[in-house]
Design a protein around this motif. Structure first.
Motif, PDB file in Angstrom:
ATOM      1  N   UNK A 174       0.817  -1.202   0.000  1.00 51.47           N
ATOM      2  CA  UNK A 174       0.000   0.000   0.000  1.00 51.47           C
ATOM      3  C   UNK A 174       0.858   1.262   0.000  1.00 51.47           C
ATOM      4  N   UNK A 175       2.162   1.106  -0.087  1.00 54.25           N
ATOM      5  CA  UNK A 175       3.031   2.244   0.104  1.00 54.25           C
ATOM      6  C   UNK A 175       3.454   2.877  -1.207  1.00 54.25           C
ATOM      7  N   UNK A 176       3.921   4.128  -1.146  1.00 54.27           N
ATOM      8  CA  UNK A 176       4.310   4.830  -2.362  1.00 54.27           C
ATOM      9  C   UNK A 176       5.611   4.343  -2.935  1.00 54.27           C
ATOM     10  N   UNK A 210       1.211   6.938 -11.864  1.00 51.82           N
ATOM     11  CA  UNK A 210       2.233   7.924 -11.518  1.00 51.82           C
ATOM     12  C   UNK A 210       1.644   9.062 -10.688  1.00 51.82           C
ATOM     13  N   UNK A 211       0.420   9.466 -10.991  1.00 48.60           N
ATOM     14  CA  UNK A 211      -0.207  10.530 -10.219  1.00 48.60           C
ATOM     15  C   UNK A 211      -0.437  10.065  -8.779  1.00 48.60           C
ATOM     16  N   UNK A 212      -0.858   8.818  -8.630  1.00 52.33           N
ATOM     17  CA  UNK A 212      -1.034   8.248  -7.292  1.00 52.33           C
ATOM     18  C   UNK A 212       0.292   8.228  -6.535  1.00 52.33           C
ATOM     19  N   UNK A 213       1.354   7.827  -7.216  1.00 52.69           N
ATOM     20  CA  UNK A 213       2.657   7.767  -6.554  1.00 52.69           C
ATOM     21  C   UNK A 213       3.162   9.153  -6.159  1.00 52.69           C
ATOM     22  N   UNK A 255       9.111   5.976 -13.400  1.00 51.92           N
ATOM     23  CA  UNK A 255       8.264   5.825 -12.215  1.00 51.92           C
ATOM     24  C   UNK A 255       8.910   4.904 -11.185  1.00 51.92           C
ATOM     25  N   UNK A 256       9.487   3.789 -11.651  1.00 53.99           N
ATOM     26  CA  UNK A 256      10.099   2.829 -10.738  1.00 53.99           C
ATOM     27  C   UNK A 256      11.293   3.429 -10.004  1.00 53.99           C
ATOM     28  N   UNK A 257      12.119   4.172 -10.734  1.00 53.58           N
ATOM     29  CA  UNK A 257      13.287   4.782 -10.113  1.00 53.58           C
ATOM     30  C   UNK A 257      12.858   5.822  -9.077  1.00 53.58           C
ATOM     31  N   UNK A 258      11.846   6.604  -9.403  1.00 55.19           N
ATOM     32  CA  UNK A 258      11.335   7.571  -8.433  1.00 55.19           C
ATOM     33  C   UNK A 258      10.860   6.854  -7.176  1.00 55.19           C
ATOM     34  N   UNK A 259      10.249   5.671  -7.346  1.00 53.86           N
ATOM     35  CA  UNK A 259       9.762   4.920  -6.197  1.00 53.86           C
ATOM     36  C   UNK A 259      10.871   4.481  -5.272  1.00 53.86           C
ATOM     37  N   UNK A 311       8.934  12.066 -10.438  1.00 48.67           N
ATOM     38  CA  UNK A 311       7.527  11.718 -10.602  1.00 48.67           C
ATOM     39  C   UNK A 311       6.770  12.802 -11.351  1.00 48.67           C
ATOM     40  N   UNK A 312       7.067  14.058 -11.068  1.00 50.76           N
ATOM     41  CA  UNK A 312       6.413  15.161 -11.797  1.00 50.76           C
ATOM     42  C   UNK A 312       6.750  15.097 -13.276  1.00 50.76           C
ATOM     43  N   UNK A 313       8.000  14.756 -13.581  1.00 50.71           N
ATOM     44  CA  UNK A 313       8.387  14.595 -14.994  1.00 50.71           C
ATOM     45  C   UNK A 313       7.662  13.411 -15.619  1.00 50.71           C
ATOM     46  N   UNK A 314       7.560  12.314 -14.857  1.00 46.80           N
ATOM     47  CA  UNK A 314       6.880  11.128 -15.381  1.00 46.80           C
ATOM     48  C   UNK A 314       5.425  11.429 -15.710  1.00 46.80           C
TER      49      UNK A 314
END
Length: 756
Positions: free
Chosen positions: A10-12, A615-618, A575-579, A594-597
């Motif tokens: 459930x985590x970002x 991505x917006x959720x993350x 997205x994965x790297x931002x995570x 994430x903003x770029x993604x």
């Protein structure tokens, strides 16, 4: 108080989507459990209105029944047994179980169908119960019959809804559990439906539920056997009955044998005396090697030989078809499975001929049924029987696997495909159980892989993992360790281990798959990049960010170079790297990435694309992690609203967004908003996914933790205890969720001790 995050899924930090489901459409649609490629557009998942609650009390009020219809005159005698059943079921209260046992082919199912057809219960339901999954499948089918809108729900949820309805309305139903092989397969069902009436047919005389009354069913008495024989013999016009008595005696008055012998005479024009001569001229050793069935099997073997000798003269496809059907479950075999065998008119003719000779039953609803004695015979090689040559039986087994493999839809996560998967699962299980793994073919492996992929998505990991293991073993043995299908199969098994929380097996398998794909396919091949991403995610799940981060960075760099900055796979890697940056606490790099993604996803894939929503959720979770609730909560609200509109209110991603919004309120200290959202998410996951699905267990833990944070330990501790018991039962003892729930429970108990 040390803050415990309720569940990693459930985590970002999840690289693609916070639900941890992981997109799976890569490498020709064969790879499941791949977190890398959430590329395929997801279909809206909106349940019909009547699926949003329990099955109504008045469901089936006009009558619901799937009791097999017997042919006119197809049932004779058995007056004593019918009366005994009526007498046994006159009581009320606890569930009443009547077990009818006898030889295969003696007429147990016919007796059950005849008796059940005349019962007064408004819901009369027939379930093939030869395996535990078959029992669950039959109960799920009852749920769909009572409430058709449940068809879009996972099979586990359908089964649970039906059991609850049965338990709450014991006076309204009758269940027939046909051909129970192991009493333990039906005990979980019987233990939960404390009322009602259950009729069991079985070859077993002992080992039954403590409430069961057991009635032995023998062969027909001579008069009834002759009546049955002559009725079928005269179906095309009155015939000479001379010799009927001798034929029935030779067949031991076994109901199945009498039916098939009479059908032979009716279709060929042979007199009973002629049939008797042919029967006695058959080799005496026919079926002597059959392991099961005893006299009944040997009797049917003699009839089999004569019948197929006749049928093959005009319809040779019929024998092939019969050997093929022997490898599937005996009931509700989809007729369209057979379409690739020949042109439709030839398949129809073969089915019609077999049905005319009572070798199979055409249910006239798109499915076929074949008696288990006939199946056992058709799978048992006999070099002296031209219809059971070992090579022909082996070919039929392999063809059965090939037809199943091609019948499975590609995407096991698409609810639109679930009914087809549910239809094919019993036949895949039967095929796998009827032969050793050493006889598996690539098609068998494909069918096992598809069945396992569906079960993994449904949270049935205890069944999914063995399926993936057997598929991988077959690929390695048949195709070699470097074949693309073997590499895909290894990836899928690693993903299943990961879903089960067994990172000790998942990580080495991901490492092996990556190394072999690099060697076989090259460093930059798309499948290699998927394996690199999957290994990185497994490291991340294990908390090893020092190894996860460089792999995510490398995958992104290669994808940017090979595919371009705007390719969907590249956007997934961004997205994965931002995570992983976010997990490591490096929000200064995570948030801009994430903003770029999101900007790139909106430009390339559209504002409403599921990947854009992920991505917006993350990003909302990253704002939340940074303590910027003024940006986090509105973005969570926006994402939830858009997922409800685009994916539907019951989609798993939508449920994840609702859970994440609850956490945002919780972090902001607004428990009045947080707790009702957690309660709603738990209720909806129980309804959509079932009470034992890992996501449902996560929600139960999340609600308990919210109660705990609110200081309501009277509600928190019992819910933690329930969640721990359920998680230990469903998952492994060292699963991350089990460890987390246990920690939360210990912490809550410590708090209660401190307060007291």
């Amino acid at each position: 108080m040390i803050r415990k995050r309720p569940a990693s899924t459930e985590q970002p930090t999840a690289p693609v989507q916070l639900s941890g489901v992981g997109g799976a459409i890569v490498a020709g649609g064969d790879v499941t459990g791949s977190v890398a490629q959430h590329v395929e557009a997801q279909q809206a998942f909106v349940l019909s209105p009547d699926a949003h609650g329990p099955i109504p009390a008045d469901a089936g009020g006009r009558g619901v029944s799937n009791i097999p219809a017997l042919a006119a005159g197809g049932f004779v005698g058995r007056a004593f047994e019918l009366a005994a059943l009526n007498e046994a079921f006159t009581g009320a209260g606890e569930v009443l179980v009547q077990a009818v046992h006898g030889l295969g082919g003696v007429g147990k199912s016919a007796l059950a169908a005849q008796w059940a057809a005349g019962r007064h219960e408004t819901v009369r339901w027939w379930i093939t119960a030869d395996t535990a999954p078959a029992v669950d499948s039959g109960v799920a089918a009852l749920a769909r019959a009572l409430q058709p809108g449940l068809a879009g729900l996972p099979a586990e949820v359908q089964t649970e809804r039906a059991i609850r309805w049965l338990a709450n309305h014991p006076e309204r139903w009758l269940l027939v559990l046909d051909n129970v092989e192991v009493p333990a397969h039906i005990r979980p069902l019987l233990d939960r439906i404390r009322g009602g009436r259950v009729l069991v047919t079985t070859r077993l005389a002992s080992g039954w539920h403590h409430h069961a009354t057991v009635v032995r069913l023998g062969v027909l008495n001579p008069e009834d056997a002759i009546e049955l024989f002559t009725h079928i013999l005269d179906q095309h016009g009155t015939r000479d009955h001379t010799g009927a008595h001798e034929v029935c005696a030779e067949l031991g008055h076994l109901a199945l044998a009498v039916e098939q012998a009479a059908a032979y005479c009716a279709e060929t024009g042979a007199s009973p005396l002629t049939y008797l001569e042919r029967l006695n001229s058959a080799p005496a050793a026919i079926a002597a090697d059959l392991a099961e069935g005893g006299d009944s099997a040997r009797t049917c073997a003699r009839i089999w030989r004569l019948t197929l000798d006749r049928i093959n003269t005009t319809t040779p496809l019929a024998g092939d078809l019969l050997r093929l059907l022997a490898w599937y479950a005996p009931d509700r075999i989809p007729r369209d499975l057979l379409a690739p065998l020949a042109i439709s008119i030839e398949v129809d003719a073969a089915i019609g001929k077999l049905a005319a000779y009572n070798m199979i039953t055409d249910n006239h609803d798109g499915t076929l049924t074949i008696h288990r004695v006939v199946q056992t015979l058709a799978r048992t090689p006999d070099p002296d029987d031209p219809h059971r040559h070992p090579d022909d039986i082996g070919h039929a087994r392999d063809l059965a696997a090939a037809l199943l493999a091609t019948a499975y839809p590609g995407n096991a996560d698409d609810p639109a495909n679930w009914p087809r998967y549910q239809t094919l699962l019993p036949h895949t299980d039967a095929l796998a159980s009827h032969h050793p793994a050493s006889d598996d073919t690539p098609a068998t492996a494909r069918a096992l892989d598809r069945a396992a992929a569906y079960r993994q998505g449904q949270g049935a990991l205890s069944l999914a993992v063995p399926g993936f293991q057997r598929a991988l073993a077959a690929h390695e043995r048949l195709l070699g360790p470097d074949h693309l299908s073997t590499l895909t199969s290894r990836n899928n098994l690693a993903g299943a281990y990961e879903s089960a929380g067994d990172l000790g097996q998942a990580i080495p398998l991901h490492q092996q798959t990556l190394a072999e794909r690099e060697r076989v396919l090259g460093h930059d091949h798309p499948d290699t990049l998927i394996s690199r991403n999957n290994l990185a995610y497994a490291y991340q799940q294990a908390g090893d960010l020092d190894r996860a981060t460089p792999l995510f960075e490398e995958t992104l760099a290669v994808r940017e170079r090979a595919l371009g900055r705007d390719h969907p796979d590249t956007l997934t890697s961004l997205n994965n790297l931002a995570g992983v940056y976010q997990l490591s606490g490096d929000l200064r790099r995570a948030i801009p990435l994430l903003e770029e993604t999101i900007a790139n996803c909106e430009r390339v894939q559209g504002h409403d694309h599921p990947d854009t929503l992920i991505s917006r959720n993350n990003l909302a979770c990253a704002y939340q992690e940074a303590g910027d609730m003024d940006q986090a909560i509105p973005l969570h609200q926006q994402t939830l609203a858009e997922r409800e509109r685009v994916l539907g209110p019951d989609h798993r991603d939508t449920l994840v967004s609702r859970s994440n919004l609850a956490f945002a309120y919780q972090d902001a200290g607004d428990m009045d908003e947080a707790i009702p959202l957690h309660q709603q998410t738990l209720a909806e996951r129980e309804r959509v996914l079932g009470p034992d699905h890992p996501d449902t267990l996560i929600s139960r833990n999340n609600l308990a933790f919210a109660y705990q944070e609110a200081g309501d330990l009277d509600q928190a501790i019992p819910l933690h205890q329930q969640t721990l018991a359920d998680a230990e039962r469903v998952l492994s003892q060292d699963h991350p969720l089990v460890l987390l729930v246990r920690s939360n429970l210990e912490q809550a108990c410590d708090e209660r001790g401190t307060l007291s």
